[in-house]
Design an enzyme around this catalytic site. Structure first.
Site, PDB file in Angstrom:
ATOM      1  N   SER A   6      64.901  28.362  49.004  1.00 62.09           N
ATOM      2  CA  SER A   6      63.597  28.902  48.594  1.00 62.09           C
ATOM      3  C   SER A   6      63.358  30.286  49.180  1.00 62.09           C
ATOM      4  O   SER A   6      63.616  30.518  50.367  1.00 62.09           O
ATOM      5  CB  SER A   6      62.475  27.979  49.068  1.00 62.09           C
ATOM      6  OG  SER A   6      62.622  26.703  48.517  1.00 62.09           O
ATOM      7  N   GLU A  48      57.893  20.278  59.955  1.00 59.16           N
ATOM      8  CA  GLU A  48      57.426  20.392  58.577  1.00 59.16           C
ATOM      9  C   GLU A  48      56.055  19.740  58.390  1.00 59.16           C
ATOM     10  O   GLU A  48      55.330  20.041  57.472  1.00 59.16           O
ATOM     11  CB  GLU A  48      58.443  19.756  57.624  1.00 59.16           C
ATOM     12  CG  GLU A  48      58.692  20.650  56.450  1.00 59.16           C
ATOM     13  CD  GLU A  48      60.054  20.423  55.802  1.00 59.16           C
ATOM     14  OE1 GLU A  48      60.258  21.024  54.769  1.00 59.16           O
ATOM     15  OE2 GLU A  48      60.901  19.676  56.313  1.00 59.16           O
TER      16      GLU A  48
END
Ligand SMILES: Cc1cc2nc3c(=O)[nH]c(=O)nc-3n(C[C@H](O)[C@H](O)[C@H](O)COP(=O)(O)OP(=O)(O)OC[C@H]3O[C@@H](n4cnc5c(N)ncnc54)[C@H](O)[C@@H]3O)c2cc1C
Length: 395
Positions: free
Chosen positions: A168, A259
């Site tokens: 990404s 995360e």
């Protein structure tokens, strides 16, 4: 987390709202409610300038300690910030990988020189990072990576060969952290070398150099959010390994544990915004009169409330894999179902290539949400983890 603290912190809430309302205007107004990830027409350059605007206002790295340039906001304040940010129309954050994944790992494992070199650029919204973990043949089974790292004896630099995929933002980033397998000559003496999870290193690598090629992958949404990244004799300085050489797996796993956090609550505020768009459309086009759709809309609202309660209850519980798996499984499946509900409410229109600015985001929601149960650990992997770690079932 003390939920009451969120409710009584009105002064902080007002401060965030006021700042957002006075800054997300003018040239930044076009970013309002842009979801970032895979969004059509997302202006990455403007989004970076917006990050710099946030930084000037002291709204990046708000949970970081003062030592690292943050405002040491409490967990409750972080939740409030993320919720207000989204409800004021704040766009998807482009610096997420650097700010919420790499930075805490740098703070934990980085040398003083690495922290001094990389944290300020992340905080200022000037340096963007990509995550180089997955490879063709090594996604869920990350320990199967084949990217190699060796030291050039002539220069002392790291030399990297291999390929990453689904990376990404690599096309918008200046740096990438790369999980690589060390050459035998590098880790001969390292503990655990030879074991599947041993002999790895997490390297901090500049993307703009002759040995790196970034190829964007065109997605079903028509845009490119992620890439293939090829390393062909790519180089980085000898000191730019994060944590111990040979123990890269441990460092990489620590990073994944980052995360989850207060930003999850911001993500849910965005889900609330999407649900409201669907409710609005259902009222407008009559779908709200269909009893089965009404039930599903009510179920979606209940599900979102449950997600919020779970996130509030588990925020600050550290990086327990069990909690992380439950959260990931719950939010990603809820959101994927929301995408399907959006299509049901769109009805026949959903089958067409829509250009209507009010309807298109709902169709995009469906397309983008297909990825939710894949990245950051697929559904099947989360279930395996829950079976083994929460239910004590055999591997
Ligand atoms: C939008 C998006 C962004 C991403 N961004 C990044 C990024 O920035 N950096 C990065 O490194 N990666 C990124 N990824 C990659 C992501 O981490 C991988 O796609 C994910 O880990 C799954 O790996 P895979 O695609 O190789 O699928 P595979 O691992 O090949 O899995 C294929 C299927 O097999 C199932 N499966 C695999 N192993 C098992 C098992 N043991 N038991 C049961 N079922 C199993 C999976 O659940 C899946 O259904 C991104 C992915 C997406 C979709």
């Amino acid at each position: 987390m003390n939920v009451q603290e969120i409710e009584i912190n009105e002064a902080f809430r007002a401060e965030v709202r006021e700042w957002m309302n006075s800054h997300l205007t003018g040239r930044f107004a076009s970013l309002k409610h842009a979801s970032g990830l895979g969004a059509e027409g997302y202006d990455a350059q403007l989004a970076k300038e917006w990050e710099q605007e946030l930084a000037k206002g002291g709204w990046t790295g708000i949970g970081w300690s003062a030592e690292h340039g943050g405002r040491a906001a409490t967990l409750a304040q972080q939740v409030i910030f993320h919720e207000e940010y989204v409800s004021c129309g704040g766009p998807g954050r482009i610096g997420h990988i650097g700010e919420t994944l790499l930075a805490p790992t740098l703070m934990h494992y980085g040398t003083p020189e690495q922290k001094a070199r990389f944290l300020p650029g992340i905080l200022a919204g000037k340096d963007y990072w990509a995550q180089g973990y997955s490879e063709p043949g090594a996604g869920s089974d990350l320990a199967g990576i084949r990217t190699r790292a060796r030291i050039d004896p002539a220069t002392g630099e790291w030399v990297i060969d291999g390929q990453k995929v689904w990376t990404s933002w690599a096309h918008e980033s200046g740096w990438i952290f790369v999980l690589a397998r060390c050459d035998e000559t590098v880790v001969q003496a390292a503990p655990g070398n030879g074991a599947r999870h041993g002999g790895m290193v997490l390297l901090l690598v500049p993307l703009h150099q002759p040995g790196v090629e970034v190829r964007p992958i065109r997605q079903i949404t028509g845009t490119s959010e992620f890439n293939e990244v090829f390393f062909d004799g790519a180089r980085t300085e000898g000191s730019l390994h994060l944590g111990p050489v040979g123990d890269g797996w441990k460092v990489a796993m620590y990073l994944l544990g980052c995360e989850r956090g207060a930003s999850t609550l911001g993500q849910q505020a965005h889900f609330r915004y999407e649900l409201n768009l669907i409710l609005e459309l259902a009222r407008k086009n009559g779908a709200a009169r269909d009893p089965l759709l009404r039930q599903r809309l009510a179920k979606a609202a209940l599900g979102l409330q449950t997600l919020r309660s779970h996130a509030l209850r588990s925020s600050g519980e550290g990086t327990s894999q069990r909690v992380a798996s439950v959260s990931k499984y719950a939010w990603s499946n809820w959101h994927r179902d929301l995408g399907e509900l959006a299509m049901e409410v769109l009805g026949e229109q959903g089958e067409l290539a829509l250009s209507d600015p009010e309807l298109r985001p709902l169709q995009q929601l469906w397309l983008v949400s297909r990825a939710d149960t894949i990245y950051a650990g697929t559904n099947e992997i989360q279930m395996n983890l829950m079976a083994e770690r929460a239910l004590g079932m055999p591997r």
